[in-house]
Write an enzyme that holds these catalytic residues in place. Structure first.
Site, PDB file in Angstrom:
ATOM      1  N   TYR A  78       0.626  -2.895   2.428  1.00 33.14           N
ATOM      2  CA  TYR A  78       2.129  -2.670   2.002  1.00 33.14           C
ATOM      3  C   TYR A  78       1.095  -1.841   0.936  1.00 33.14           C
ATOM      4  O   TYR A  78       0.027  -1.747   0.692  1.00 33.14           O
ATOM      5  CB  TYR A  78       2.151  -3.810   0.631  1.00 33.14           C
ATOM      6  N   CYS A  79       1.730  -0.634   0.468  1.00 38.22           N
ATOM      7  CA  CYS A  79       2.118   0.247  -0.458  1.00 38.22           C
ATOM      8  C   CYS A  79       3.062  -0.569  -1.688  1.00 38.22           C
ATOM      9  O   CYS A  79       3.666  -0.817  -1.854  1.00 38.22           O
ATOM     10  CB  CYS A  79       1.774   1.361  -0.344  1.00 38.22           C
ATOM     11  N   LYS A  80       3.539   1.031  -2.775  1.00 36.64           N
ATOM     12  CA  LYS A  80       4.426   1.221  -3.498  1.00 36.64           C
ATOM     13  C   LYS A  80       6.045   1.196  -2.979  1.00 36.64           C
ATOM     14  O   LYS A  80       6.734   0.592  -3.199  1.00 36.64           O
ATOM     15  CB  LYS A  80       4.575   2.214  -4.435  1.00 36.64           C
ATOM     16  N   SER A  82       6.529   1.849   0.807  1.00 35.92           N
ATOM     17  CA  SER A  82       6.442   1.996   2.861  1.00 35.92           C
ATOM     18  C   SER A  82       5.379   3.163   3.171  1.00 35.92           C
ATOM     19  O   SER A  82       4.832   2.612   4.396  1.00 35.92           O
ATOM     20  CB  SER A  82       7.294   1.317   3.002  1.00 35.92           C
ATOM     21  N   LEU A 107       5.835  -2.954  -2.749  1.00 34.20           N
ATOM     22  CA  LEU A 107       6.017  -3.657  -3.571  1.00 34.20           C
ATOM     23  C   LEU A 107       6.995  -2.764  -4.470  1.00 34.20           C
ATOM     24  O   LEU A 107       7.726  -3.634  -5.047  1.00 34.20           O
ATOM     25  CB  LEU A 107       4.397  -3.403  -4.336  1.00 34.20           C
TER      26      LEU A 107
END
Length: 126
Positions: A78-80, A82, A107
């Protein structure tokens, strides 16, 4: 000429995205949860149990981590929001990882859904 959003859209068409609602179950079944954001983003808060491997270093770090050489490991990234997560998931698939999922919305969606985050314990100076 393609832009970043074009690349993300192409990546999302090639990967398995898991919804925020299904993410806790997928994380529980995974062997590793990877946060591909930058270290300062990770320190500001992340999903419990995540390891931080920034997107720009992913292929290099994984190649040097014997504990992650098994391509059958279940991986959630995951990242901030997607985008980087989707690009990371494609890279992992291209490296031969067979069970890779990316959290849809990243996130930001996790937090919006009211799911918990943690911060690393850092020493206090002063």
């Amino acid at each position: 000429m393609k832009n970043a959003m074009d690349l993300v859209a192409e990546a999302k068409a090639k990967i398995n995205e898991v919804s925020v609602n299904d993410a806790p179950n997928e994380i529980q079944k995974s062997d590793v949860l990877i946060d591909v954001r930058e270290p300062d983003e990770f320190r500001a808060g992340h999903i419990a149990g995540a390891v931080n491997i920034p997107r720009g270093m992913l292929e290099f770090k994984l190649s040097g981590m014997p504990e992650l050489q098994d391509r059958d490991k279940r991986v959630v990234v995951y990242c901030k929001t997607s985008g980087r997560g989707a690009l990371a998931a494609v890279a992992l698939k291209e490296m031969g990882y067979l069970q890779v999922h990316s959290i849809s919305g990243g996130l930001d969606a996790w937090i919006e859904a009211g799911k918990p985050t943690v911060k690393p314990d850092l020493p206090e100076f002063g």
